[in-house]
Design an enzyme around this catalytic site. Structure first.
Site, PDB file in Angstrom:
ATOM      1  NE  ARG A 163      -7.234  13.981   2.394  1.00 26.19           N
ATOM      2  CZ  ARG A 163      -7.344  12.668   2.459  1.00 26.19           C
ATOM      3  NH1 ARG A 163      -8.633  12.269   2.682  1.00 26.19           N
ATOM      4  NH2 ARG A 163      -6.384  11.982   1.970  1.00 26.19           N
ATOM      5  CG  ASN A 219      -1.910   1.232   1.366  1.00 28.11           C
ATOM      6  OD1 ASN A 219      -1.625   1.964   0.627  1.00 28.11           O
ATOM      7  ND2 ASN A 219      -2.806   1.241   2.181  1.00 28.11           N
ATOM      8  NE  ARG A 269      -5.719   2.203  -0.410  1.00 33.74           N
ATOM      9  CZ  ARG A 269      -5.672   3.383   0.165  1.00 33.74           C
ATOM     10  NH1 ARG A 269      -4.339   3.888   0.656  1.00 33.74           N
ATOM     11  NH2 ARG A 269      -6.623   4.218   0.089  1.00 33.74           N
ATOM     12  CG  HIS A 292     -11.707   5.329   2.156  1.00 34.85           C
ATOM     13  ND1 HIS A 292     -12.283   6.253   3.049  1.00 34.85           N
ATOM     14  CD2 HIS A 292     -10.474   5.281   2.419  1.00 34.85           C
ATOM     15  CE1 HIS A 292     -11.384   6.818   3.716  1.00 34.85           C
ATOM     16  NE2 HIS A 292     -10.072   6.588   3.339  1.00 34.85           N
ATOM     17  CD  GLU A 295      -8.830   0.023   3.766  1.00 38.11           C
ATOM     18  OE1 GLU A 295      -8.515   0.578   4.780  1.00 38.11           O
ATOM     19  OE2 GLU A 295      -8.841   0.925   2.721  1.00 38.11           O
TER      20      GLU A 295
END
Ligand code: ADP
Length: 407
Positions: free
Chosen positions: A247, A13, A94, A183, A390
């Site tokens: 964010r 990832n 990923r 996501h 994940e």
């Protein structure tokens, strides 16, 4: 526990300045090694690996993600493992941005590599890093299939009404401006886990309507009907939607223009403010919810306001997604905050009894790593906590692509 001879998948990832890795058995999720290389491309980097009882670490410059992979190889050696191990049947990468095209995991060939690089125009922080990670991993593991698993894949089938911005049609088309989401691996994993769980209890899940809240440092919500995503909160980039660790989530886009005109900030600076210096961190100086909840309990004003803004945004999304779905069967929480912060779930769901949502406060406060229901038996809407995984999902998808190739 997988047998020591069972097939393994290496999951990579590559984030903007980190590279996380895991060696695991896709059959049952047994993790053999896990670690991270951090501060890639930022002068002095560091890395660590854990493999059962054995650990090792590294400190030194990590100029890019290709070099990060060499450090991963070295760390594997230091804990008695090897990337040349023939139990490793696939590498799953990923990839954040797969555009409108990649709706499934794919074997990485020259064309796919080129496309991931080209899609870097939409996700510059992530896709270029992913290409470097792929190049570095392919050099070290040249004989196994490398598979790209896209974070946008689950959302490529969003209804057009949800995927389009009301932006000038020609401009949107020319610059590929649409809502891609992110996501996706987690939203798919969690919504499938919910469906399987409820199906095993005899519920008809063919038209199950869920809102999935992935609340980590990055955060997103999705609406899923009968296993298909029909809405999601992230857009062209992961900036849109919920309030996140650093964010803003949704803002009036004119703020960008205002800051440019009034403060003279350029695009890079504004990008930095919106993505790295806002959200919970920007509002109260903290982005770890362990600190934030403690500050709220101690009466800290900035933390309390930040929490209120965070929860208010979640409520707006929950309400609007319930209407998009037409009705609501399940709310599923996942990721660091979704799984571990009772205060957020309680503030979000208290007072919504009129809408069929009744949280069991005791179950909500209980600590557990298991998938569980936290609504009362009377609640029309089932509220669940579903730990996301994940890496396991990527490992399984990569392993399936490798199996099809071999067959
Ligand atoms: P990401 O993968 O986006 O970095 P995670 O899903 O790992 O994010 O979530 C990280 C965040 O989850 C942390 O910043 C912290 O706010 C929160 N978190 C994780 N564990 C806990 C915990 N036990 N209690 C409170 N908050 C937690």
């Amino acid at each position: 526990m997988a047998a020591s001879t069972d097939p393994r998948v290496l999951v990579i990832n590559s984030g903007s300045s980190s590279l996380k890795f895991q060696l695991l058995a896709p059959a049952d999720g047994t993790v053999e090694a896990t670690g991270i290389v951090e501060r890639v491309g930022q002068g002095q980097g560091n890395a660590a690996i854990e493999a059962g009882e054995r650990e090792s670490s590294f400190e030194g410059p990590v100029p890019d993600h290709k070099e990060a992979m060499k450090i991963v190889e070295r760390l594997f050696g230091e804990v008695g493992l090897s990337l040349s191990d023939d139990r490793i049947r696939a590498v799953g990468h990923r990839v954040v941005q797969g555009g409108a095209r990649y709706s499934n995991p794919v074997l990485i060939d020259e064309q796919v590599r080129w496309d991931i690089h080209d899609l870097g125009k939409l996700a510059p922080l992530h896709n270029y890093a992913a290409v470097d990670g792929i190049d570095g991993a392919q050099a070290l593991l040249p004989d196994v299939p490398h598979v790209a698993v896209f974070d946008t894949a689950f959302f490529t089938a969003l209804p057009e009404a949800a995927a389009n911005y009301a932006l000038n049609r020609e401009i949107a088309k020319q610059y590929r401006v649409r809502r891609y989401g992110a996501h996706g691996t987690s939203h798919q994993f969690v919504s499938q886990a919910v469906s399987s769980h409820l199906a095993s209890q005899g519920r008809d899940v063919s038209d199950l309507r869920q809102v999935v809240m992935h609340l980590g440092n990055g955060a997103s919500a999705s609406a899923v009907r009968g296993g298909e995503a029909v809405e999601t909160s992230m857009g062209l980039t992961p900036l849109e939607g919920l309030v996140m660790g650093t964010r803003t989530g949704d803002i009036d886009p004119t703020i960008y223009i205002h800051l440019h005109r009034q403060a003279g900030f350029g695009p890079e600076e504004i990008d930095d403010i919106l993505n790295k210096r806002s959200g919970m961190m920007g509002m109260c100086g903290m982005n770890d919810f362990r600190d934030i909840t403690a500050a709220v309990e101690a009466g800290d004003e900035a933390a309390t306001l930040a929490m209120d803004v965070y929860v208010h945004r979640l409520r707006k999304y929950l309400g609007s997604y319930s209407f998009v779905l037409g009705s609501l069967d399940v709310i599923a929480f996942t990721a660091g905050i979704g799984e571990n912060v009772p205060m957020v779930r309680e503030k979000l769901l208290t007072g919504l009894e009129r809408f069929g949502i009744e949280l069991d406060l005791e179950a909500n406060a209980a600590r557990s790593k298991e998938m569980r229901v936290i609504s009362t038996p009377e609640s029309e809407v089932t509220v669940m906590i579903v730990p996301t995984d994940e890496e396991l999902s990527i490992a399984r998808q990569a392993s399936e692509v490798a199996r099809q190739l071999a067959g």
